[in-house]
Structure formats: structure tokens, C-alpha cells
Design a protein around this motif. Sequence first.
Motif, PDB file in Angstrom:
ATOM      1  N   GLY A  40      14.635   4.109  -8.324  1.00 14.97           N
ATOM      2  CA  GLY A  40      14.135   5.294  -9.006  1.00 14.97           C
ATOM      3  C   GLY A  40      12.629   5.341  -9.137  1.00 14.97           C
ATOM      4  O   GLY A  40      12.073   6.380  -9.512  1.00 14.97           O
ATOM      5  N   ARG A  41      11.956   4.222  -8.849  1.00 14.82           N
ATOM      6  CA  ARG A  41      10.491   4.184  -8.943  1.00 14.82           C
ATOM      7  C   ARG A  41       9.828   3.950  -7.586  1.00 14.82           C
ATOM      8  O   ARG A  41       8.750   4.472  -7.321  1.00 14.82           O
ATOM      9  CB  ARG A  41      10.054   3.072  -9.905  1.00 14.82           C
ATOM     10  CG  ARG A  41      10.588   3.226 -11.314  1.00 14.82           C
ATOM     11  CD  ARG A  41       9.948   2.207 -12.263  1.00 14.82           C
ATOM     12  NE  ARG A  41      10.262   0.841 -11.884  1.00 14.82           N
ATOM     13  CZ  ARG A  41       9.336  -0.090 -11.617  1.00 14.82           C
ATOM     14  NH1 ARG A  41       8.052   0.214 -11.690  1.00 14.82           N
ATOM     15  NH2 ARG A  41       9.699  -1.323 -11.296  1.00 14.82           N
ATOM     16  N   PHE A  42      10.456   3.147  -6.753  1.00 14.78           N
ATOM     17  CA  PHE A  42       9.904   2.805  -5.436  1.00 14.78           C
ATOM     18  C   PHE A  42      10.708   3.500  -4.346  1.00 14.78           C
ATOM     19  O   PHE A  42      11.923   3.671  -4.468  1.00 14.78           O
ATOM     20  CB  PHE A  42       9.961   1.303  -5.194  1.00 14.78           C
ATOM     21  CG  PHE A  42       9.044   0.480  -6.051  1.00 14.78           C
ATOM     22  CD1 PHE A  42       8.352   1.006  -7.123  1.00 14.78           C
ATOM     23  CD2 PHE A  42       8.860  -0.869  -5.771  1.00 14.78           C
ATOM     24  CE1 PHE A  42       7.513   0.244  -7.912  1.00 14.78           C
ATOM     25  CE2 PHE A  42       8.028  -1.661  -6.543  1.00 14.78           C
ATOM     26  CZ  PHE A  42       7.356  -1.099  -7.627  1.00 14.78           C
ATOM     27  N   THR A  43      10.022   3.855  -3.274  1.00 14.19           N
ATOM     28  CA  THR A  43      10.677   4.453  -2.117  1.00 14.19           C
ATOM     29  C   THR A  43      10.188   3.766  -0.850  1.00 14.19           C
ATOM     30  O   THR A  43       8.975   3.709  -0.599  1.00 14.19           O
ATOM     31  CB  THR A  43      10.385   5.957  -2.019  1.00 14.19           C
ATOM     32  OG1 THR A  43      10.820   6.614  -3.212  1.00 14.19           O
ATOM     33  CG2 THR A  43      11.118   6.563  -0.830  1.00 14.19           C
ATOM     34  N   VAL A  44      11.131   3.254  -0.063  1.00 17.63           N
ATOM     35  CA  VAL A  44      10.796   2.631   1.214  1.00 17.63           C
ATOM     36  C   VAL A  44      11.079   3.636   2.328  1.00 17.63           C
ATOM     37  O   VAL A  44      12.073   4.371   2.277  1.00 17.63           O
ATOM     38  CB  VAL A  44      11.573   1.320   1.424  1.00 17.63           C
ATOM     39  CG1 VAL A  44      13.071   1.546   1.498  1.00 17.63           C
ATOM     40  CG2 VAL A  44      11.075   0.575   2.663  1.00 17.63           C
ATOM     41  N   VAL A  75       6.315   0.402   8.309  1.00 13.72           N
ATOM     42  CA  VAL A  75       7.128   0.582   7.116  1.00 13.72           C
ATOM     43  C   VAL A  75       6.202   0.813   5.932  1.00 13.72           C
ATOM     44  O   VAL A  75       5.101   0.243   5.873  1.00 13.72           O
ATOM     45  CB  VAL A  75       8.063  -0.621   6.883  1.00 13.72           C
ATOM     46  CG1 VAL A  75       7.284  -1.910   6.670  1.00 13.72           C
ATOM     47  CG2 VAL A  75       9.017  -0.368   5.723  1.00 13.72           C
ATOM     48  N   TYR A  76       6.642   1.655   5.024  1.00 12.81           N
ATOM     49  CA  TYR A  76       5.843   2.013   3.855  1.00 12.81           C
ATOM     50  C   TYR A  76       6.626   1.691   2.577  1.00 12.81           C
ATOM     51  O   TYR A  76       7.850   1.692   2.570  1.00 12.81           O
ATOM     52  CB  TYR A  76       5.516   3.510   3.873  1.00 12.81           C
ATOM     53  CG  TYR A  76       4.865   3.980   5.147  1.00 12.81           C
ATOM     54  CD1 TYR A  76       5.616   4.534   6.173  1.00 12.81           C
ATOM     55  CD2 TYR A  76       3.483   3.868   5.329  1.00 12.81           C
ATOM     56  CE1 TYR A  76       5.023   4.969   7.346  1.00 12.81           C
ATOM     57  CE2 TYR A  76       2.888   4.303   6.499  1.00 12.81           C
ATOM     58  CZ  TYR A  76       3.664   4.841   7.499  1.00 12.81           C
ATOM     59  OH  TYR A  76       3.064   5.268   8.668  1.00 12.81           O
ATOM     60  N   LEU A  77       5.882   1.488   1.502  1.00 11.60           N
ATOM     61  CA  LEU A  77       6.490   1.346   0.184  1.00 11.60           C
ATOM     62  C   LEU A  77       5.675   2.186  -0.788  1.00 11.60           C
ATOM     63  O   LEU A  77       4.541   1.828  -1.113  1.00 11.60           O
ATOM     64  CB  LEU A  77       6.526  -0.112  -0.262  1.00 11.60           C
ATOM     65  CG  LEU A  77       7.265  -0.366  -1.576  1.00 11.60           C
ATOM     66  CD1 LEU A  77       8.766  -0.092  -1.408  1.00 11.60           C
ATOM     67  CD2 LEU A  77       7.045  -1.795  -2.072  1.00 11.60           C
ATOM     68  N   GLN A  78       6.255   3.288  -1.225  1.00 19.25           N
ATOM     69  CA  GLN A  78       5.633   4.131  -2.236  1.00 19.25           C
ATOM     70  C   GLN A  78       6.080   3.630  -3.603  1.00 19.25           C
ATOM     71  O   GLN A  78       7.282   3.613  -3.886  1.00 19.25           O
ATOM     72  CB  GLN A  78       6.020   5.590  -2.045  1.00 19.25           C
ATOM     73  CG  GLN A  78       5.438   6.524  -3.095  1.00 19.25           C
ATOM     74  CD  GLN A  78       3.929   6.629  -3.010  1.00 19.25           C
ATOM     75  OE1 GLN A  78       3.353   6.725  -1.935  1.00 19.25           O
ATOM     76  NE2 GLN A  78       3.263   6.593  -4.165  1.00 19.25           N
ATOM     77  N   MET A  79       5.126   3.219  -4.413  1.00 16.89           N
ATOM     78  CA  MET A  79       5.432   2.649  -5.720  1.00 16.89           C
ATOM     79  C   MET A  79       4.883   3.566  -6.805  1.00 16.89           C
ATOM     80  O   MET A  79       3.663   3.767  -6.898  1.00 16.89           O
ATOM     81  CB  MET A  79       4.817   1.252  -5.846  1.00 16.89           C
ATOM     82  CG  MET A  79       5.250   0.300  -4.742  1.00 16.89           C
ATOM     83  SD  MET A  79       4.640  -1.373  -4.962  1.00 16.89           S
ATOM     84  CE  MET A  79       2.892  -1.113  -4.674  1.00 16.89           C
ATOM     85  N   ASN A  80       5.777   4.120  -7.592  1.00 18.00           N
ATOM     86  CA  ASN A  80       5.401   5.009  -8.698  1.00 18.00           C
ATOM     87  C   ASN A  80       5.803   4.392 -10.022  1.00 18.00           C
ATOM     88  O   ASN A  80       6.612   3.456 -10.067  1.00 18.00           O
ATOM     89  CB  ASN A  80       6.087   6.364  -8.534  1.00 18.00           C
ATOM     90  CG  ASN A  80       5.684   7.090  -7.263  1.00 18.00           C
ATOM     91  OD1 ASN A  80       4.559   6.962  -6.784  1.00 18.00           O
ATOM     92  ND2 ASN A  80       6.602   7.858  -6.714  1.00 18.00           N
TER      93      ASN A  80
END
Length: 115
Positions: A65-69, A78-83
Motif C-alpha cells: 500500500g506504500r511501495f510500488t515495484v 526495475v523501479y521502486l516507488q516509495m511513498n
Amino acid sequence: QVQLVESGGGLVQAGGSLRLSCAASGSIFRPNVLGWYRQAPGKQRELVATISYGGTTNYADSVKGRFTVSRDNAKSTVYLQMNSLKPEDTAVYYCNAVQWSVHYWGQGTQVTVSS
């Protein structure tokens, strides 16, 4: 051999966001799984998130629910969006690639979340 180069770490306040990137090069073929692990001081390395070549994702409960790979197969990245980052997310984040059961690792990038 597969080489992994991470970028995007840094210092952020709690509640902020960061985006990590990892570019894979060398002898990388499909199928493969790309992902992220992290290691905090005094703790074991733990899985954060993975994504298969076809886009199937897997997340640690602590980041759901907070991070999106995500990944760009054309760029082998590859990316890691961290909110909504929390101080407990502070760690060295490692890019990981699994190909034919062999694990490859990046050099790691520091993520520090201040309270």
C-alpha cells in the motif's frame, strides 16, 4: 554475468517519497525476476518487493500500500516507488535479479528517513 546499478537513494523526511531505479546489463535473459531487498543496521537482509518478467508482483507486508515495484523490460530496468516513508524504512536497498535460480545483487543505495 548480470550487472545491476542502482540509483535514487537519499535522505527524506517521514511521509515523503523516493524512487529507486536499477538498470540490469550483461547476460540477462527472460524469464527473470527483478526486485528489491533492504538491510537495516544490525538486521538481516529482507525482501521488499519483486516483479516477474510478466508483471506479477510480490510485496513484504510492511510496505504493501506504500511501495510500488514496476519494470521496463525494454530497458531491463526495475523501479521502486516509495511513498509515505517511515523512519523504519531506513536501510540500504539492494537491487536483485534472479535468473535460472542464480541471484545477482547491486551495490546498494542508502535510504534514510528522518522523523
